[in-house]
Design a protein around this motif. Sequence first.
Motif, short mmCIF file in Angstrom:
data_model
loop_
_atom_site.label_atom_id
_atom_site.label_comp_id
_atom_site.label_asym_id
_atom_site.label_seq_id
_atom_site.Cartn_x
_atom_site.Cartn_y
_atom_site.Cartn_z
N VAL A 39 -16.94 24.94 -46.10
CA VAL A 39 -17.22 25.75 -45.10
C VAL A 39 -15.98 26.87 -45.28
N LEU A 43 -15.76 30.79 -45.66
CA LEU A 43 -15.18 31.91 -44.85
C LEU A 43 -14.21 32.68 -45.41
N LEU A 55 -20.81 31.48 -37.11
CA LEU A 55 -20.66 29.94 -36.99
C LEU A 55 -21.49 29.31 -35.98
N LYS A 63 -15.36 25.10 -34.57
CA LYS A 63 -15.81 26.59 -34.77
C LYS A 63 -14.78 27.48 -34.34
N THR A 160 -19.14 32.75 -33.08
CA THR A 160 -19.80 31.32 -33.06
C THR A 160 -20.74 31.49 -31.81
N LEU A 184 -23.01 29.89 -41.13
CA LEU A 184 -22.54 28.56 -41.70
C LEU A 184 -22.51 27.44 -40.61
N GLN A 185 -22.63 26.20 -41.02
CA GLN A 185 -22.76 25.26 -39.99
C GLN A 185 -21.59 24.00 -40.56
N MET A 186 -21.05 23.61 -39.38
CA MET A 186 -19.76 22.79 -39.71
C MET A 186 -20.26 21.27 -39.56
#
Length: 318
Positions: A39, A43, A55, A63, A160, A184-186
């Motif tokens: 991730v 970025l 995010l 995030k 976010t 994106l996902q964390m």
Amino acid sequence: MSDNLAADSGGATDVETAGALARRVTANVEEVIVGHHDVVEHLVTTLLARGHVLLEDVPGVGKTMLARAVARSVDCSFKRVQFTPDLLPTDVTGVNVFNEKDREFEFHPGPVFGNVVLGDEINRAPPKTQSALLEAMEENQVTVDGTTRSVPDPFIVIATQNSVERDRTYELPAAELDRFMKKLQMGYPDKSDESEVLARVVGEHPIETLGPVATVDEVVAARRTVANVTVEDAIREYVTGLARFTREHATLGVSPRGSIALLRAAQARAVLNDRDYVIPDDVQREAVVTFGHRIRPAPDGDHTGRELVQEALERVDV
């Protein structure tokens, strides 16, 4: 024959220097963010590829901290917008205020005039307020009361949104989603990573002592290097094939803007690996996070946007 997305190489640095900068910023961010190497890399490559990031995840996974860590890693201006239902477009872009002493209007710039702009919980604001970012994200400029002003260079929006409480948020319009290079996902950290997070935040939080490892000028030069990375005809045709596959198998497929975003992301991925040319692996590493959020699956389909991109990668010839 080859194609370059930017013919002007003035001010660019060499590929090795640009790649070293990307890895240096990545490592610095990971002083704060644990267990999310991919991730963080995504970025950083978005920053170098002149894009913006969305995010999306559940609350509390880092995030906002990720955005702050990226901003602190570059010696640049950082602005934050806390999106709320009562936020007005002028709270983002700025407003002209009448100065009684000088008897004329003065422009008070909003938080959009920063190098790194954090739009926190962007889906809590109504679409009219969200749209205040569209011109800046697409054209690097803001128009207020008929006057157009440029935003700083470099410029990146890191927005976010949480993936819960859907009844208290607004869905991002397709036109806005399309302006984010990546989504994106964390996710939750694993057991060892979470334990490391707890160890790091005992006492002073590492974000408070995180210092810059790159200057604005270095980032601008690295961006120019990325823009001059060679893209062969075969790579362009591969990206076009992936985009066409999504259009043929979804209600809304990837736009030409999405194809451009994927090429630019692939260029940044090449620089991260000290190459001045794009290979298919660069495209494949970036395709899911660059294409997935731009797709609206068919109502009777059983694929999410990301799954459809994955299928495209499996079925479209390189």
